[in-house]
Design an enzyme around this catalytic site. Structure first.
Site: not given
Ligand code: PSU
Ligand code: MN
Length: 291
Positions: A21, A151
């Site tokens: 990406e 995360k």
């Protein structure tokens, strides 16, 4: 949409291709490390006998297989961050746009690419209602996404529940606890897989019985890059207060958190982030070779 000659040739000849990406480059990592990371990730892909396909949008043209000059052009032109829903907006308005997990997964799948490596997926944020398009996209796109979990800036429990609600299979690579990026492992149980072939087999089985969703592979980070939970929690508290004070919302939240984490940790989260990206790309290559 343009597919680079290299990627087109690889797809035509059934060579293993790994998608990457551009949001992580343009909005997730600081300059000039982002250019270096692009080059390093491409090198990992080539060293592992696969073809890289970095995806982004240049002046309204979707490009599958950006080269270095194009990545520099993209980063220098202040690209907007696009998930799947914003792709047509960027195309019609001839904009520069960096693709997130959702849009990269979508564009990869319509190009015939089956494996995509990234750092972390977006999920359910803590606090105010904010759920990433990434999860919804993964619920309807035929692709394997290799990540380091997500995360701890996110609500891990809610993210895992949302992945289940949206029928995204999550498998831990050599772990039955969900990895949370630099923090190492969470205490949340997931199914584990032991080798890249098992992942490829799961993907094939899924397609034989016509299940449309993605397979999310969660790859734990190497021990030496783990940063303690307490340290990261302290940073997250600081950052969350800043976000409230500055009234940062929507798309801006994740990039803001990522860049502040780098600053507050004196670059240690950046070092971890780069290491885990490479690690994920390597695993993605092994899977791509088994498809
Ligand atoms: N999490 C990271 N690094 C990233 C991102 C998320 O650790 O670079 C990027 C990815 O492109 C992901 C996007 O798809 O942020 C999610 O953004 P949002 O939370 O706004 O949906
Ligand atoms: Mn959001």
């Amino acid at each position: 949409m343009i597919i680079s000659d290299k990627v087109k040739n690889a797809l035509n000849n059934k060579l293993p291709v790994v998608a990457l990406e551009s949001t992580v480059l343009a909005h997730g990592l600081p300059y000039p490390e982002n250019i270096k990371v692009f080059e390093e990730l491409e090198k990992v892909v080539y060293d592992n006998d696969c073809i890289p396909a970095t995806i982004g949008i240049l002046k309204g043209t979707v490009k599958i297989g950006l080269d270095k000059e194009e990545v520099i052009e993209l980063i220098n032109n202040n690209p907007i961050k696009v998930g799947t829903r914003e792709i047509p907006y960027a195309i019609a308005k001839k904009m520069y746009a960096a693709t997130t997990v959702s849009s990269t997964a979508y564009l990869s799948s319509i190009s015939g690419i089956k494996v995509f490596a990234t750092g972390g997926i977006g999920g359910v944020h803590r606090g105010e209602w904010d759920v990433s398009q990434d999860i919804i996209e993964l619920s309807k796109t035929n692709i394997i996404v290799v990540s380091a979990g997500c995360k701890s800036i996110l609500d891990i429990d809610k993210t895992l529940e949302f992945l289940e609600t949206f029928q995204v299979l999550v498998v831990g690579y050599k772990t039955n606890l969900f990895p949370i990026f630099y923090n190492g492992l969470s205490d949340k149980p997931i199914y584990s897989v032991e080798n890249p072939k098992e992942i490829a087999d799961i993907f094939k089985s899924k397609n034989e019985i016509n299940i449309k969703s993605a397979v999310l592979v969660a790859n734990k980070i190497s021990e030496k890059y783990v940063i303690s939970n307490n340290e990261i929690e302290d940073y997250i508290n600081i950052i969350e207060n800043e976000i409230k004070a500055k009234n940062i919302k929507g798309k801006e939240v994740t990039p803001y958190m990522l860049s502040r984490l780098v600053e507050l940790s004196n670059g240690r989260t950046l070092t971890s982030n780069i290491a885990l990206l490479k690690n994920n790309v390597k695993l993605a290559c092994e899977i791509a070779k088994n498809i």
